[in-house]
Design an enzyme around this catalytic site. Sequence first.
Site, PDB file in Angstrom:
ATOM      1  N   LYS A 123       0.751  -1.118   0.009  1.00 34.50           N
ATOM      2  CA  LYS A 123       0.037   0.302  -0.574  1.00 34.50           C
ATOM      3  C   LYS A 123       0.945   1.294   0.252  1.00 34.50           C
ATOM      4  O   LYS A 123       0.687   1.762  -1.314  1.00 34.50           O
ATOM      5  CB  LYS A 123      -0.755   0.303   1.300  1.00 34.50           C
ATOM      6  CG  LYS A 123      -1.924  -0.518   1.193  1.00 34.50           C
ATOM      7  CD  LYS A 123      -3.027  -0.510   2.202  1.00 34.50           C
ATOM      8  CE  LYS A 123      -4.468  -0.948   1.511  1.00 34.50           C
ATOM      9  NZ  LYS A 123      -5.475  -0.016   2.224  1.00 34.50           N
ATOM     10  N   ARG A 299      -6.542  -7.843  -9.010  1.00 31.29           N
ATOM     11  CA  ARG A 299      -7.511  -9.503  -9.732  1.00 31.29           C
ATOM     12  C   ARG A 299      -8.740  -8.994 -10.141  1.00 31.29           C
ATOM     13  O   ARG A 299      -9.384  -7.903 -10.042  1.00 31.29           O
ATOM     14  CB  ARG A 299      -7.706  -9.757  -8.060  1.00 31.29           C
ATOM     15  CG  ARG A 299      -8.581  -8.854  -6.704  1.00 31.29           C
ATOM     16  CD  ARG A 299      -9.152  -9.516  -5.461  1.00 31.29           C
ATOM     17  NE  ARG A 299      -8.733  -8.413  -5.031  1.00 31.29           N
ATOM     18  CZ  ARG A 299      -9.812  -7.403  -4.419  1.00 31.29           C
ATOM     19  NH1 ARG A 299     -11.584  -7.520  -5.237  1.00 31.29           N
ATOM     20  NH2 ARG A 299      -9.872  -6.977  -3.320  1.00 31.29           N
TER      21      ARG A 299
HETATM   22  P1  ADP Z   1      -9.093  -1.431   2.099  1.00 32.80           P
HETATM   23  O1  ADP Z   1      -7.826  -2.216   0.995  1.00 32.80           O
HETATM   24  O2  ADP Z   1      -9.217  -1.789   3.674  1.00 32.80           O
HETATM   25  O3  ADP Z   1     -10.768  -2.403   1.133  1.00 32.80           O
HETATM   26  P2  ADP Z   1      -9.261   0.597   1.468  1.00 32.80           P
HETATM   27  O4  ADP Z   1      -7.921   2.086   0.980  1.00 32.80           O
HETATM   28  O5  ADP Z   1      -9.819   0.459   0.204  1.00 32.80           O
HETATM   29  O6  ADP Z   1      -9.258  -0.524   2.268  1.00 32.80           O
HETATM   30  O7  ADP Z   1     -10.898   1.623   1.420  1.00 32.80           O
HETATM   31  C1  ADP Z   1     -11.435   1.291   1.989  1.00 32.80           C
HETATM   32  C2  ADP Z   1     -12.833   2.309   2.057  1.00 32.80           C
HETATM   33  O8  ADP Z   1     -12.817   2.637   3.334  1.00 32.80           O
HETATM   34  C3  ADP Z   1     -13.193   2.938   0.789  1.00 32.80           C
HETATM   35  O9  ADP Z   1     -13.875   2.743  -0.648  1.00 32.80           O
HETATM   36  C4  ADP Z   1     -13.690   4.279   1.744  1.00 32.80           C
HETATM   37  O10 ADP Z   1     -14.983   4.699   2.113  1.00 32.80           O
HETATM   38  C5  ADP Z   1     -13.172   4.355   3.097  1.00 32.80           C
HETATM   39  N1  ADP Z   1     -12.325   5.179   2.907  1.00 32.80           N
HETATM   40  C6  ADP Z   1     -10.365   5.211   3.259  1.00 32.80           C
HETATM   41  N2  ADP Z   1      -9.556   5.858   2.710  1.00 32.80           N
HETATM   42  C7  ADP Z   1     -10.770   6.842   2.670  1.00 32.80           C
HETATM   43  C8  ADP Z   1      -9.878   7.822   3.000  1.00 32.80           C
HETATM   44  N3  ADP Z   1      -8.600   8.838   3.135  1.00 32.80           N
HETATM   45  N4  ADP Z   1     -10.970   9.610   2.880  1.00 32.80           N
HETATM   46  C9  ADP Z   1     -12.421   8.710   3.309  1.00 32.80           C
HETATM   47  N5  ADP Z   1     -12.816   7.115   3.266  1.00 32.80           N
HETATM   48  C10 ADP Z   1     -11.583   6.814   3.627  1.00 32.80           C
END
Ligand code: ADP
Length: 497
Positions: A123, A299
């Site tokens: 990440k 994926r």
């Molecule tokens: P994971 O890889 O654990 O699924 P992500 O980084 O893809 O985590 O984030 C999943 C969800 O969390 C996003 O779709 C959003 O709803 C919320 N999210 C993540 N980062 C942020 C942020 N910086 N601000 C607002 N919401 C966030």
Amino acid sequence: MKVHVEPPFRKILIANRGEIAVRVARSAKALGITTVAVYSSADEKSLHAMIADESVWIGGADPEESYLNIDAIIYATKKTGAEAVHPGYGFLSQRADFAERLREEGVVFIGPPPNVQRLVGDKLGARRFFANAGVPVVPGTYSAVNSRDAISVAEELGFPVIVKPAGGGGGIGMKIASNEEELTKSLKEASELAGKTFGKFEVYLEKYLPKARHIEVQILGDGKGKVFHLFERECSVQRRFQKLIEEAPSPALSPELREHLLSIALKAADACRYVNAGTFEFLFDPSNANFYLLEVNSRIQVEHPVTEMITGVDIVREQIYIAAGEGVSFKQEDIKMRGSAIEARVYAEDPSNNFAPSPGKLTVYREPSGPWIRVDSGYYEGAEVPFYYDPLIMKVTSWGITREEARRRLALAIEETMIEGVSTNMVLLHAVLNNRAFVSGNYSTRILEEEKILENLQRHSMQRLRLPKKEKAEKVVSVRRAEGEIWRLASRIRPHL
Ligand code: ADP
């Protein structure tokens, strides 16, 4: 569209279970490929093992013994003579070491090559890489933070911030902090949980965007140096950072904003020389119309059917051809989006117990059907939803010439679905599909909180609990007439009410 006469492989093995294994088998079989399923002791009578041409038992119910057991899967591949492996999503799908092992064994991995997996799977490394490539990422840190520096970093970013595990995924361990005190607590909790779940304690910070929308782009890299897009999906309906309902196209985007997003996604995909199917996830801030890359999922995604419904492209088919070295079967300019599609994930979860998994036997199971309804399921009546795995039962996807048509079709399809023996989240899905913010298309990742959807569900259950027994039927019917109340669903998820 390129037409192939010969199947790209003679035989492939599907290293997954449930609906995605069934779905992959269907596309492979339609291409004339013989399919091999693998199954654990908990999945002896599972649909995915029945649908495939051959099936191999690979170990005990615990995923470590079966679906995550690389040696067993390699053995099954060799034993059956499969030429390629499709990993589905989850399990080994994003493990560069698995893709590498297969390569060493002379077996094709149907997915991105190990170097791409490594790059986007880290990440923080990915944040650095894409920021350097000129792709906007969510403002935040580019390395892990310790509790000493975190406060000054957060002040610089401006509260609220979100603490994220560096080795994380699935929304696990992410914590929002609105002030110093919350941050100190969140850092500790997030790091502990991350260590326990991912074996890596490092966490980093991002600015938390409270009104953001989750919009992602489906990418296909043809393996010959070109990247293509299949438009976007909006996945802002989430519970605890986990997607619940997804749609394509996003109702938030004008044609100009869409063009802009797609160009950023293609630039990012090109920068990392992306190959095969991948999803470039963005947060969209409607207040300033900015997109920020969140992460890349290397994926096939759970929500890929909505893209297939609006573009007519079978993404698994493309994945297989790309892996076989044949590239993609279309030209970018041939890809048009038509209408709208919405997907709802039906989980065996108990809404009356904070959506805890509700495994068990599906004593009654009737899938919805009808015009432009697609069901992706791993189950049948009498089958068992095992305790060991993700409790997704089925995905129901609808298509309509307008978003509203798709929405109505999906809400009706959910009403038609009959599941007994386990609790399901259908009452929540139905409530979201009929929620005014969702209907309008103007919603954010906080729709459940902002619209008090869970609270309202709870209140309905409470009201129904208070009804005297003998008057129950009449009262419930009148409530339904008056408010469009979803009593049948409610009684199905809580038969004791
Ligand atoms: P994971 O890889 O654990 O699924 P992500 O980084 O893809 O985590 O984030 C999943 C969800 O969390 C996003 O779709 C959003 O709803 C919320 N999210 C993540 N980062 C942020 C942020 N910086 N601000 C607002 N919401 C966030």
